[in-house]
Design a protein around this motif. Structure first.
Motif, mmCIF file in Angstrom:
data_model
loop_
_atom_site.group_PDB
_atom_site.id
_atom_site.type_symbol
_atom_site.label_atom_id
_atom_site.label_comp_id
_atom_site.label_asym_id
_atom_site.label_seq_id
_atom_site.Cartn_x
_atom_site.Cartn_y
_atom_site.Cartn_z
ATOM 1 N N ARG A 25 0.881 -1.174 0.124
ATOM 2 C CA ARG A 25 0.297 0.078 0.102
ATOM 3 C C ARG A 25 0.922 1.141 0.048
ATOM 4 N NH1 ARG A 25 -2.553 -3.371 -1.062
ATOM 5 N NH2 ARG A 25 -4.568 -4.362 -0.342
ATOM 6 N N LEU A 26 2.334 1.267 -0.508
ATOM 7 C CA LEU A 26 3.142 2.293 -0.363
ATOM 8 C C LEU A 26 2.546 3.546 -0.993
ATOM 9 C CD1 LEU A 26 6.465 0.274 -0.818
ATOM 10 C CD2 LEU A 26 5.692 1.539 1.252
ATOM 11 N N CYS A 27 2.351 3.190 -2.294
ATOM 12 C CA CYS A 27 1.783 4.398 -3.480
ATOM 13 C C CYS A 27 0.464 5.036 -2.420
ATOM 14 C CB CYS A 27 1.569 3.909 -4.642
ATOM 15 S SG CYS A 27 3.033 3.803 -5.514
ATOM 16 N N GLN A 28 -0.241 4.177 -2.171
ATOM 17 C CA GLN A 28 -1.528 4.863 -1.477
ATOM 18 C C GLN A 28 -1.242 5.645 -0.331
ATOM 19 O OE1 GLN A 28 -4.669 1.936 -0.891
ATOM 20 N NE2 GLN A 28 -5.262 3.114 1.100
ATOM 21 N N GLU A 29 -0.336 5.168 0.477
ATOM 22 C CA GLU A 29 -0.086 5.759 1.857
ATOM 23 C C GLU A 29 0.963 7.052 1.589
ATOM 24 O OE1 GLU A 29 2.361 2.897 3.637
ATOM 25 O OE2 GLU A 29 0.588 1.598 4.339
ATOM 26 N N GLN A 30 1.621 7.069 0.580
ATOM 27 C CA GLN A 30 2.261 8.234 -0.072
ATOM 28 C C GLN A 30 1.612 9.415 -0.818
ATOM 29 O OE1 GLN A 30 6.401 8.080 -0.605
ATOM 30 N NE2 GLN A 30 6.705 6.231 0.467
ATOM 31 N N GLY A 31 0.278 8.879 -0.992
ATOM 32 C CA GLY A 31 -0.584 9.829 -1.815
ATOM 33 C C GLY A 31 -0.602 9.814 -3.201
ATOM 34 N N TYR A 32 0.076 8.859 -3.920
ATOM 35 C CA TYR A 32 0.153 8.886 -5.488
ATOM 36 C C TYR A 32 -1.088 8.502 -6.049
ATOM 37 C CZ TYR A 32 5.089 9.581 -4.627
ATOM 38 O OH TYR A 32 6.288 10.189 -4.273
ATOM 39 N N ILE A 33 -1.624 7.869 -5.333
ATOM 40 C CA ILE A 33 -3.055 6.833 -5.849
ATOM 41 C C ILE A 33 -3.759 6.737 -4.661
ATOM 42 C CG2 ILE A 33 -2.023 5.676 -7.783
ATOM 43 C CD1 ILE A 33 -2.042 3.204 -5.937
ATOM 44 N N PRO A 34 -5.216 6.979 -5.112
ATOM 45 C CA PRO A 34 -6.387 6.909 -3.855
ATOM 46 C C PRO A 34 -6.466 5.800 -3.263
ATOM 47 C CG PRO A 34 -7.628 6.912 -6.103
ATOM 48 C CD PRO A 34 -5.797 7.285 -6.275
ATOM 49 N N VAL A 35 -6.515 4.491 -4.064
ATOM 50 C CA VAL A 35 -6.552 3.195 -3.620
ATOM 51 C C VAL A 35 -5.805 2.246 -4.206
ATOM 52 C CG1 VAL A 35 -8.230 1.196 -3.257
ATOM 53 C CG2 VAL A 35 -9.113 3.608 -3.042
ATOM 54 N N LEU A 94 3.582 -11.921 -16.150
ATOM 55 C CA LEU A 94 3.203 -10.551 -16.449
ATOM 56 C C LEU A 94 3.734 -9.582 -15.418
ATOM 57 C CD1 LEU A 94 -0.156 -11.299 -18.193
ATOM 58 C CD2 LEU A 94 2.005 -11.245 -19.300
ATOM 59 N N SER A 95 4.441 -8.720 -15.603
ATOM 60 C CA SER A 95 4.726 -7.657 -14.512
ATOM 61 C C SER A 95 4.683 -6.537 -15.277
ATOM 62 C CB SER A 95 6.160 -8.237 -14.214
ATOM 63 O OG SER A 95 6.712 -7.400 -12.942
ATOM 64 N N SER A 96 5.290 -5.366 -14.363
ATOM 65 C CA SER A 96 5.277 -3.968 -15.026
ATOM 66 C C SER A 96 6.097 -3.271 -13.977
ATOM 67 C CB SER A 96 3.901 -3.516 -14.956
ATOM 68 O OG SER A 96 3.009 -3.748 -13.894
ATOM 69 N N LEU A 97 6.159 -2.032 -14.296
ATOM 70 C CA LEU A 97 7.239 -1.050 -13.705
ATOM 71 C C LEU A 97 6.452 -0.767 -12.216
ATOM 72 C CD1 LEU A 97 8.209 1.328 -16.465
ATOM 73 C CD2 LEU A 97 9.264 -0.710 -15.352
ATOM 74 N N THR A 98 5.123 -0.506 -12.314
ATOM 75 C CA THR A 98 4.338 -0.391 -11.175
ATOM 76 C C THR A 98 3.176 -1.335 -11.262
ATOM 77 O OG1 THR A 98 2.780 1.341 -12.055
ATOM 78 C CG2 THR A 98 4.853 2.172 -10.827
ATOM 79 N N ARG A 99 2.407 -1.635 -10.172
ATOM 80 C CA ARG A 99 1.525 -2.734 -9.865
ATOM 81 C C ARG A 99 -0.038 -2.490 -9.677
ATOM 82 N NH1 ARG A 99 5.251 -7.117 -9.827
ATOM 83 N NH2 ARG A 99 7.087 -6.132 -10.185
ATOM 84 N N CYS A 100 0.009 -0.879 -9.524
ATOM 85 C CA CYS A 100 -1.489 -0.614 -9.475
ATOM 86 C C CYS A 100 -1.906 0.362 -10.489
ATOM 87 C CB CYS A 100 -1.510 0.557 -8.073
ATOM 88 S SG CYS A 100 -1.277 -0.592 -6.466
ATOM 89 N N ASP A 101 -3.085 0.580 -10.841
ATOM 90 C CA ASP A 101 -3.693 1.440 -11.789
ATOM 91 C C ASP A 101 -3.143 2.728 -11.435
ATOM 92 O OD1 ASP A 101 -5.038 2.858 -13.796
ATOM 93 O OD2 ASP A 101 -6.829 2.363 -13.158
ATOM 94 N N ALA A 117 8.985 8.388 -8.891
ATOM 95 C CA ALA A 117 8.790 8.236 -7.530
ATOM 96 C C ALA A 117 8.137 6.661 -7.296
ATOM 97 C CB ALA A 117 8.252 9.250 -6.521
ATOM 98 N N GLU A 118 6.963 6.569 -7.993
ATOM 99 C CA GLU A 118 6.115 5.474 -8.008
ATOM 100 C C GLU A 118 6.912 4.340 -8.450
ATOM 101 O OE1 GLU A 118 1.784 6.340 -9.111
ATOM 102 O OE2 GLU A 118 2.784 7.928 -9.839
ATOM 103 N N MET A 119 7.583 4.421 -9.512
ATOM 104 C CA MET A 119 8.454 3.364 -10.002
ATOM 105 C C MET A 119 9.543 2.977 -8.836
ATOM 106 S SD MET A 119 8.695 4.062 -14.115
ATOM 107 C CE MET A 119 9.236 5.926 -14.320
ATOM 108 N N THR A 120 10.109 3.984 -8.499
ATOM 109 C CA THR A 120 11.314 3.550 -7.391
ATOM 110 C C THR A 120 10.745 2.606 -6.327
ATOM 111 O OG1 THR A 120 12.406 5.686 -7.762
ATOM 112 C CG2 THR A 120 12.767 4.748 -5.560
ATOM 113 N N LEU A 121 9.469 2.842 -5.707
ATOM 114 C CA LEU A 121 8.893 2.232 -4.943
ATOM 115 C C LEU A 121 8.570 0.794 -5.348
ATOM 116 C CD1 LEU A 121 6.042 4.827 -3.361
ATOM 117 C CD2 LEU A 121 8.257 3.827 -2.234
#
Length: 208
Positions: A25-35, A94-101, A117-121
């Motif tokens: 939940r790192l990107c959510q906790e840091q405010g990059y995505i809502p959920v 199947l993978s990607s640079l980030t895992r959330c939409d 920053a998201e890709m680094t996480l």
């Protein structure tokens, strides 16, 4: 026997990693995505790793990467290289640079590109997948995935060629998007066909 034990150990490590990714939940906790809704797809026996930019809303809704039009186009490319129908979702990791939409692009159509920053996480997860899977072939799908491994480069400078690193082949491919115009150019189509020919050769040589 030893080889089987090693595969069992790697399979357990991959299962643990996938659980960790799903719980992230790192990107959510840091405010990059809502959920946050990270998704994973693949198994230890997969010898081809596909790396894209990020899952879109269709993929998240179906909890399966490449569930939209891009997945259908990518599957057609695999079939052009001699792979059977269904291979993309049945036999590739199947993978990607980030895992959330990342969400929609606020300045126009399409999806928002994930930020550095998201890709680094997310990068440690991708590095762990590469280490555990030890894939024979990695398909770098789209400019962002290509630049993450090859540096800043134009598609026409890298599509149709490949990089070999520690017994793994990295093959750049354009993004399989209906809105991409790169393949409208006849010379670009030739480069793309060359890339698929390389992939077809590996399929036969390494029994992928």
């Amino acid at each position: 026997m030893l080889e089987k034990q090693q595969e069992t150990k790697r399979s357990a490590a991959l299962t643990a990693l996938q659980q960790q990714i799903r719980q992230c939940r790192l990107c959510q906790e840091q405010g990059y995505i809502p959920v946050a809704h990270p998704i994973v797809s693949g198994q230890i026996t997969d010898r081809i790793l596909v790396i894209g930019q990020a899952p879109g809303h269709r993929s998240v809704a179906q909890d399966r990467p490449f569930s939209g039009p891009g997945g259908r186009i990518l599957q057609s490319w695999l079939e052009a290289a001699g792979f059977p129908p269904g291979y993309l979702h049945e036999h590739t990791y199947l993978s990607s640079l980030t895992r959330c939409d990342p969400g929609r692009n606020l300045r126009g159509n399409g999806d928002r590109k994930p930020s550095p920053a998201e890709m680094t996480l997310c990068r440690p997860y991708l590095q762990a997948e590469l280490r555990i899977l030890q894939p024979k072939v990695v398909l770098l799908v789209g400019t962002m995935a290509i630049e993450a491994f090859c540096g800043k480069v134009k598609l026409e400078q890298c599509v149709g060629s490949y990089i070999e690193d520690k017994d793994t082949f990295y093959l750049p491919l354009p993004h399989p998007s209906g809105v991409s115009r790169w393949l409208n150019d006849s010379e670009h189509k030739k480069l793309h066909q060359r890339a698929l020919s390389i992939l077809a050769h590996w399929r036969e040589l390494y029994q992928l």
